[in-house]
Design a protein around this motif. Structure first.
Motif, PDB file in Angstrom:
ATOM      1  N   THR A  52       0.841  -1.199   0.000  1.00  0.00           N
ATOM      2  CA  THR A  52       0.000   0.000   0.000  1.00  0.00           C
ATOM      3  C   THR A  52       0.874   1.247   0.000  1.00  0.00           C
ATOM      4  N   LEU A  53       0.541   2.188  -0.857  1.00  0.00           N
ATOM      5  CA  LEU A  53       1.336   3.408  -0.995  1.00  0.00           C
ATOM      6  C   LEU A  53       0.494   4.633  -0.689  1.00  0.00           C
ATOM      7  N   TRP A  54       0.986   5.457   0.222  1.00  0.00           N
ATOM      8  CA  TRP A  54       0.392   6.751   0.545  1.00  0.00           C
ATOM      9  C   TRP A  54       1.313   7.854   0.047  1.00  0.00           C
ATOM     10  N   LEU A  55       0.729   8.894  -0.523  1.00  0.00           N
ATOM     11  CA  LEU A  55       1.482  10.076  -0.932  1.00  0.00           C
ATOM     12  C   LEU A  55       1.059  11.255  -0.063  1.00  0.00           C
ATOM     13  N   VAL A  56       2.019  11.944   0.497  1.00  0.00           N
ATOM     14  CA  VAL A  56       1.748  13.149   1.281  1.00  0.00           C
ATOM     15  C   VAL A  56       2.413  14.320   0.570  1.00  0.00           C
ATOM     16  N   VAL A  57       1.613  15.313   0.219  1.00  0.00           N
ATOM     17  CA  VAL A  57       2.121  16.496  -0.482  1.00  0.00           C
ATOM     18  C   VAL A  57       1.815  17.732   0.355  1.00  0.00           C
ATOM     19  N   PRO A  58       2.804  18.249   1.113  1.00  0.00           N
ATOM     20  CA  PRO A  58       2.589  19.492   1.861  1.00  0.00           C
ATOM     21  C   PRO A  58       2.468  20.667   0.878  1.00  0.00           C
ATOM     22  N   ALA A  59       1.350  21.378   0.961  1.00  0.00           N
ATOM     23  CA  ALA A  59       1.114  22.492   0.032  1.00  0.00           C
ATOM     24  C   ALA A  59       0.430  23.650   0.756  1.00  0.00           C
ATOM     25  N   ALA A  60       0.856  23.877   2.002  1.00  0.00           N
ATOM     26  CA  ALA A  60       0.245  24.945   2.794  1.00  0.00           C
ATOM     27  C   ALA A  60       1.148  26.159   2.929  1.00  0.00           C
ATOM     28  N   GLY A  61       2.340  26.099   2.325  1.00  0.00           N
ATOM     29  CA  GLY A  61       3.289  27.199   2.452  1.00  0.00           C
ATOM     30  C   GLY A  61       2.862  28.446   1.699  1.00  0.00           C
ATOM     31  N   GLN A  62       3.433  29.568   2.105  1.00  0.00           N
ATOM     32  CA  GLN A  62       3.107  30.852   1.482  1.00  0.00           C
ATOM     33  C   GLN A  62       4.119  31.275   0.436  1.00  0.00           C
ATOM     34  N   GLY A  63       5.292  30.630   0.402  1.00  0.00           N
ATOM     35  CA  GLY A  63       6.288  30.923  -0.628  1.00  0.00           C
ATOM     36  C   GLY A  63       6.721  32.372  -0.663  1.00  0.00           C
ATOM     37  N   ARG A  64       6.992  32.949   0.490  1.00  0.00           N
ATOM     38  CA  ARG A  64       7.304  34.390   0.545  1.00  0.00           C
ATOM     39  C   ARG A  64       8.576  34.758  -0.197  1.00  0.00           C
ATOM     40  N   ARG A  65       9.514  33.808  -0.316  1.00  0.00           N
ATOM     41  CA  ARG A  65      10.764  34.126  -1.015  1.00  0.00           C
ATOM     42  C   ARG A  65      10.541  34.356  -2.507  1.00  0.00           C
ATOM     43  N   MET A  66       9.399  33.917  -3.024  1.00  0.00           N
ATOM     44  CA  MET A  66       9.093  34.144  -4.433  1.00  0.00           C
ATOM     45  C   MET A  66       8.708  35.592  -4.703  1.00  0.00           C
ATOM     46  N   GLY A  67       8.237  36.292  -3.667  1.00  0.00           N
ATOM     47  CA  GLY A  67       7.820  37.681  -3.853  1.00  0.00           C
ATOM     48  C   GLY A  67       6.652  37.830  -4.799  1.00  0.00           C
ATOM     49  N   ALA A  68       5.793  36.799  -4.889  1.00  0.00           N
ATOM     50  CA  ALA A  68       4.661  36.812  -5.810  1.00  0.00           C
ATOM     51  C   ALA A  68       3.369  37.193  -5.075  1.00  0.00           C
ATOM     52  N   ASP A  69       2.293  37.340  -5.841  1.00  0.00           N
ATOM     53  CA  ASP A  69       1.019  37.733  -5.250  1.00  0.00           C
ATOM     54  C   ASP A  69       0.209  36.538  -4.774  1.00  0.00           C
ATOM     55  N   PRO A  78       0.762  32.068  -3.282  1.00  0.00           N
ATOM     56  CA  PRO A  78       1.716  31.001  -2.950  1.00  0.00           C
ATOM     57  C   PRO A  78       2.261  30.357  -4.215  1.00  0.00           C
ATOM     58  N   LYS A  79       3.513  29.889  -4.156  1.00  0.00           N
ATOM     59  CA  LYS A  79       4.181  29.409  -5.365  1.00  0.00           C
ATOM     60  C   LYS A  79       3.499  28.203  -5.990  1.00  0.00           C
ATOM     61  N   GLN A  80       2.757  27.422  -5.195  1.00  0.00           N
ATOM     62  CA  GLN A  80       2.075  26.263  -5.779  1.00  0.00           C
ATOM     63  C   GLN A  80       0.962  26.661  -6.739  1.00  0.00           C
TER      64      GLN A  80
END
Length: 253
Positions: A4-21, A23-25
């Motif tokens: 059995t395979l589980w995938l965990v994808v953390p995608a709650a970050g704000q990506g502030r280093r990107m300086g975008a309007d 989150p980078k995702q």
């Protein structure tokens, strides 16, 4: 061991280093959000896996249509990556067996290849500890003096860049994260938590184009990598006499 395979994808970050309007995702890459590319690559390698997607509870940009998996759930992300992963493990605790393999992958790594993903899983199927995709360091490494001047040159022999996915059995990973929290150990990735238990995760050599989008220039570079990967796949198809098609998880043109 369990298959059995589980995938965990953390995608709650704000990506502030990107300086975008945003989150980078959610930045557009080759016509789609980065998150959509990453999930497509994972699905191309593991279509039967069960996905835990860790999102900010207040995230209103996410579209379920971007998720290609039949079995998936949205999990509340935490303040840090390790908190998101811990939340995901808690969410599946009633269903996951201790021997189930859990692969944790950065949402900001959309260029990981299907071949590397499948090779990592194969390498970890019978490994008693687990491991991660990694790339041997090729550059000369400098240590600074705290004032942006060189203090020393570090030997690069034996040094690796840690990539993702990183994969460990459910029971071991949950125990490692819990122990790290109790002991106040800084967890920069899943492997560091397992290392703190005195175990040695396996290093599985991966491609250097498994880029993590972190800085503004990385987005354009990721686009070039995806284009190069498509071109290589098309070239292989032509040389083998097969119809041209985009690599799994890539955008058709």
């Amino acid at each position: 061991m369990s298959e059995t395979l589980w995938l965990v994808v953390p995608a709650a970050g704000q990506g502030r280093r990107m300086g975008a309007d945003r989150p980078k995702q959610y930045l557009e890459l080759d016509g789609r959000p980065v998150l959509a590319h990453t999930l497509a690559r994972l699905h191309a390698a593991f279509p039967a896996a069960r996905l835990c997607l860790c999102l900010d509870p207040d995230d209103d940009r996410f579209e379920p249509a971007w998720v290609p998996f039949a079995e998936w759930r949205r999990v509340a992300g935490g303040a840090e990556r390790v908190d998101s992963v811990a939340n995901a493990l808690a969410a599946i605790a009633a269903e996951a067996g201790d021997d189930d393999l859990v692969l944790v992958h950065d949402v900001a790594r959309p260029c990981v290849t299907v071949a590397d993903l499948q090779r990592l899983r194969a390498a970890l199927m019978e490994d008693p500890v687990g491991g991660l995709l990694a790339a041997p360091v090729a550059d000369t490494m400098k240590r600074d003096d705290g004032a942006e001047r060189v203090a020393s040159t570090e030997p690069r022999a034996g040094l690796w860049h840690a990539l993702t996915p990183q994969g460990f059995r459910f029971g071991l990973l949950r125990r490692a994260l819990s122990a790290a929290r109790e002991l106040g150990v800084a967890v920069t990735d899943e492997a560091s938590a397992v290392e703190a238990l005195g175990l040695a995760p396996r290093l599985v050599s991966g491609r250097r184009d498994n880029l993590k989008i972190t800085h503004p220039e990385d987005l354009a570079l990721a686009g070039q990598i995806l284009a190069a990967q498509r071109a290589c796949a098309a070239g292989r198809a032509v040389s083998s006499g097969q119809p041209e098609r985009a690599p799994s998880g890539a955008t058709e043109r």
